[in-house]
Design a protein around this motif. Structure first.
Motif, short mmCIF file in Angstrom:
data_model
loop_
_atom_site.label_atom_id
_atom_site.label_comp_id
_atom_site.label_asym_id
_atom_site.label_seq_id
_atom_site.Cartn_x
_atom_site.Cartn_y
_atom_site.Cartn_z
N SER A 176 0.81 -1.23 0.00
CA SER A 176 0.00 0.00 0.00
C SER A 176 0.84 1.27 0.00
O SER A 176 0.29 2.37 -0.05
CB SER A 176 -0.95 0.01 1.21
OG SER A 176 -0.22 -0.08 2.42
N ALA A 177 2.16 1.15 0.04
CA ALA A 177 3.02 2.33 0.16
C ALA A 177 2.86 3.28 -1.02
O ALA A 177 2.67 4.49 -0.84
CB ALA A 177 4.48 1.91 0.31
N THR A 178 2.93 2.76 -2.24
CA THR A 178 2.83 3.63 -3.41
C THR A 178 1.44 4.25 -3.51
O THR A 178 1.30 5.45 -3.76
CB THR A 178 3.13 2.83 -4.70
OG1 THR A 178 4.48 2.36 -4.63
CG2 THR A 178 2.97 3.70 -5.93
N ARG A 179 0.42 3.44 -3.28
CA ARG A 179 -0.95 3.94 -3.38
C ARG A 179 -1.21 5.03 -2.36
O ARG A 179 -1.95 5.98 -2.61
CB ARG A 179 -1.94 2.78 -3.20
CG ARG A 179 -3.34 3.09 -3.67
CD ARG A 179 -4.28 1.93 -3.45
NE ARG A 179 -3.82 0.70 -4.06
CZ ARG A 179 -4.55 -0.40 -4.15
NH1 ARG A 179 -5.78 -0.42 -3.66
NH2 ARG A 179 -4.07 -1.48 -4.71
N PHE A 188 17.01 -10.96 2.17
CA PHE A 188 15.64 -10.55 1.88
C PHE A 188 15.61 -9.26 1.07
O PHE A 188 16.48 -8.41 1.19
CB PHE A 188 14.80 -10.43 3.16
CG PHE A 188 15.16 -9.30 4.08
CD1 PHE A 188 14.43 -8.12 4.08
CD2 PHE A 188 16.21 -9.42 4.97
CE1 PHE A 188 14.73 -7.08 4.95
CE2 PHE A 188 16.54 -8.39 5.85
CZ PHE A 188 15.80 -7.22 5.84
N THR A 189 14.57 -9.19 0.25
CA THR A 189 14.34 -8.05 -0.64
C THR A 189 13.13 -7.28 -0.13
O THR A 189 12.18 -7.88 0.39
CB THR A 189 14.06 -8.56 -2.07
OG1 THR A 189 15.18 -9.32 -2.52
CG2 THR A 189 13.79 -7.41 -3.03
N VAL A 190 13.16 -5.97 -0.29
CA VAL A 190 12.06 -5.12 0.17
C VAL A 190 11.61 -4.21 -0.96
O VAL A 190 12.44 -3.66 -1.70
CB VAL A 190 12.48 -4.26 1.39
CG1 VAL A 190 11.36 -3.32 1.79
CG2 VAL A 190 12.86 -5.15 2.56
N GLY A 191 10.30 -4.05 -1.11
CA GLY A 191 9.77 -3.16 -2.13
C GLY A 191 8.50 -2.48 -1.69
O GLY A 191 7.89 -2.84 -0.68
N GLY A 192 8.11 -1.48 -2.48
CA GLY A 192 6.90 -0.72 -2.19
C GLY A 192 7.25 0.71 -1.84
O GLY A 192 7.95 0.95 -0.85
N GLY A 193 6.82 1.66 -2.64
CA GLY A 193 7.05 3.06 -2.32
C GLY A 193 8.46 3.56 -2.56
O GLY A 193 8.82 4.64 -2.10
N ILE A 194 9.28 2.80 -3.28
CA ILE A 194 10.65 3.23 -3.56
C ILE A 194 10.64 4.06 -4.84
O ILE A 194 10.39 3.54 -5.92
CB ILE A 194 11.59 2.02 -3.71
CG1 ILE A 194 11.62 1.22 -2.41
CG2 ILE A 194 13.00 2.47 -4.11
CD1 ILE A 194 12.37 -0.09 -2.51
N GLY A 195 10.91 5.35 -4.69
CA GLY A 195 10.83 6.25 -5.83
C GLY A 195 12.13 6.95 -6.17
O GLY A 195 12.17 7.75 -7.11
N SER A 196 13.20 6.65 -5.42
CA SER A 196 14.47 7.33 -5.66
C SER A 196 15.62 6.47 -5.16
O SER A 196 15.41 5.50 -4.42
CB SER A 196 14.49 8.67 -4.91
OG SER A 196 14.49 8.45 -3.50
N MET A 233 -0.57 -6.90 -19.85
CA MET A 233 -0.34 -5.48 -19.66
C MET A 233 0.10 -5.18 -18.23
O MET A 233 -0.45 -5.72 -17.26
CB MET A 233 -1.62 -4.69 -19.99
CG MET A 233 -2.14 -4.92 -21.40
SD MET A 233 -0.89 -4.63 -22.70
CE MET A 233 -0.56 -2.86 -22.46
N CYS A 234 1.09 -4.30 -18.11
CA CYS A 234 1.65 -3.95 -16.80
C CYS A 234 0.74 -2.97 -16.06
O CYS A 234 0.09 -2.12 -16.67
CB CYS A 234 3.02 -3.31 -16.98
SG CYS A 234 4.22 -4.37 -17.79
N THR A 235 0.72 -3.12 -14.74
CA THR A 235 -0.05 -2.22 -13.89
C THR A 235 0.87 -1.57 -12.87
O THR A 235 2.00 -2.01 -12.66
CB THR A 235 -1.18 -2.96 -13.15
OG1 THR A 235 -0.59 -3.86 -12.19
CG2 THR A 235 -2.05 -3.75 -14.11
N THR A 236 0.36 -0.53 -12.22
CA THR A 236 1.10 0.14 -11.15
C THR A 236 0.18 0.32 -9.95
O THR A 236 -0.99 -0.06 -9.98
CB THR A 236 1.61 1.52 -11.60
OG1 THR A 236 0.47 2.37 -11.90
CG2 THR A 236 2.50 1.41 -12.83
N HIS A 237 0.75 0.88 -8.88
CA HIS A 237 -0.02 1.21 -7.67
C HIS A 237 -0.80 0.00 -7.15
O HIS A 237 -2.01 0.05 -6.95
CB HIS A 237 -0.95 2.40 -7.92
CG HIS A 237 -0.22 3.66 -8.26
ND1 HIS A 237 0.30 3.89 -9.51
CD2 HIS A 237 0.08 4.74 -7.50
CE1 HIS A 237 0.90 5.08 -9.53
NE2 HIS A 237 0.79 5.61 -8.32
#
Length: 200
Positions: free
Chosen positions: A53-56, A77-85, A139-143
């Protein structure tokens, strides 16, 4: 022969692991750290934590939780979500993550992949792709799967690899949580077209 790895992917919302079907109807299933410890003890090679839910919600990924995970488990371990930079990635790697995964931000700004890879190396960058089969195309999605793009799965995966992704994490929105198996034909095609590992 390529070594197979067991990599559980844990969707996290508000610090709790959740499960749903086709990205909908989320229900809580356990504490993120405790589940990571359990998977580690049961033989998982790596883990992936996705702050779904981080990006949304327009916020950063859970660095405090990453620190607790790093103290609790002894596998990568890998972490993702809300990484924009690059700075967002640095914050999570400094907190103890071994790799970061980017999705929505990479589709909006593909150069982000190369920027992170240039600073840390491709082995630290996983590009996650959430895609849905629409009128004969993936098709790719985001958020968190809530917004469609005009990018097609296979061409985007190839571009992500060319830009520096060390791994591709593909999720079929049509199969997610259904217990009906994986989109094996899609994974096979991705594996044949890419030289980097593909995570199911």
């Amino acid at each position: 022969m390529v070594t197979k790895r067991i990599i559980p992917c844990l969707d996290v919302k508000d610090g709790v692991v959740v499960k749903g079907v086709n990205f909908e109807g989320l229900r809580e299933v356990g504490d993120a750290v405790e589940m990571g410890v359990r998977y580690s003890r049961e033989g998982a090679d790596e883990l992936v934590y996705l702050d779904i839910s981080a990006t949304r919600e327009g916020r950063r990924t859970f660095a405090d939780l990453v620190r607790r995970i790093a103290l609790g488990i002894d596998i990568p371990f890998t972490v993702g979500g809300g990484i924009g930079s690059v700075e967002d990635a640095a914050r999570l790697l400094d907190a103890g993550a071994d790799k970061v995964t980017v999705n929505s931000a990479a589709l909006a700004n593909p150069s982000l992949i190369g920027e992170i890879a240039s600073r840390y190396g491709s082995q630290f960058v996983v590009v996650a792709i959430d895609a849905k089969y629409v009128e004969g195309r993936w098709m790719c999605t985001t958020h968190g799967g809530s917004k469609f793009t005009d990018r097609e799965l296979f061409s985007w995966a190839r571009e992500a690899q060319e830009r520096g992704a060390g791994e591709i994490l593909f999720t079929s929105m049509d199969h997610d949580g259904t217990r009906a198996g994986y989109a094996c034909d899609v994974y096979a095609r991705l594996a044949s077209e890419l030289s980097v590992p593909v995570i199911a």
